[in-house]
Design a protein around this motif. Structure first.
Motif, short mmCIF file in Angstrom:
data_model
loop_
_atom_site.label_atom_id
_atom_site.label_comp_id
_atom_site.label_asym_id
_atom_site.label_seq_id
_atom_site.Cartn_x
_atom_site.Cartn_y
_atom_site.Cartn_z
N UNK A 8 0.85 -1.19 0.00
CA UNK A 8 0.00 0.00 0.00
C UNK A 8 0.88 1.23 0.00
N UNK A 9 0.37 2.34 -0.46
CA UNK A 9 1.12 3.58 -0.48
C UNK A 9 1.72 3.85 -1.84
N UNK A 10 2.66 4.76 -1.85
CA UNK A 10 3.26 5.22 -3.10
C UNK A 10 4.36 4.27 -3.55
N UNK A 11 4.25 3.82 -4.82
CA UNK A 11 5.23 2.88 -5.36
C UNK A 11 5.80 3.39 -6.68
N UNK A 12 7.07 3.09 -6.88
CA UNK A 12 7.75 3.38 -8.14
C UNK A 12 8.06 2.03 -8.77
#
Length: 176
Positions: A34-38
């Motif tokens: 979960x959250x921001x992923x690159x």
């Protein structure tokens, strides 16, 4: 929380770079943290619809040195930032990718350097269009920040200076 340099300031980094496991595999889109992923660009291309459903503020893409930046132009609005991986410091292809994204394709969002990013590279990366830097973990990020003030006059053009030094001298009649 890890830190990065963004716009020449040290800030906390709330993005997680997703890399392949030792066996080369990546989790399916619904198993990403979960959250921001690159995510790798190849992964983005394969799972664009599922990743887009997370929302543009939660997904970013990173380019390997041999990825083609022209392939992401239509997706600029669907991603929060573009990272460019430097697997080893001596691989300069990422500089060209950043410059193409800024100058040819008109990308105005954040371009982040990830991987083997060292202090000696930061000023040159910024001249090619990078505005964020994930300095290698074993290096002092505050020391790296000082790299931006070491050179004040640049001979060649860059994304930050459209004229070479000799043309700037002609235009002003001054000795720079």
């Amino acid at each position: 929380m890890p830190q990065i340099i963004r716009n020449r300031t040290v800030v906390d980094d709330d993005w997680l770079v997703v890399r392949a496991a030792e066996d080369g595999g990546l989790p399916p889109p619904d198993a990403l943290p979960a959250g921001k992923v690159i995510v790798p660009f190849s992964y983005w291309k394969a799972a664009r619809a599922e990743l887009s459903a997370r929302g543009a503020s939660q997904v970013a893409v990173w380019f390997a040195p041999d990825d083609e930046p022209a392939e992401i132009v239509d997706d600029f609005g669907a991603i929060a930032l573009i990272a460019i991986d430097f697997p080893v410091f001596r691989d300069g292809r990422g500089y060209s990718i950043a410059r193409l994204l800024r100058e040819r394709y008109g990308y105005t969002g954040e371009i982040r350097a990830i991987g083997d990013v060292l202090r000696d590279q930061l000023l040159y990366m910024s001249r090619c269009g990078f505005d964020a830097f994930a300095v290698r973990a074993d290096k002092d990020i505050h020391d790296a920040l000082r790299a931006f003030g070491e050179l004040t006059i640049h001979y060649q053009t860059g994304t930050d200076e459209k004229l070479p030094l000799f043309r700037r001298r002609e235009a002003t009649g001054a000795r720079l």
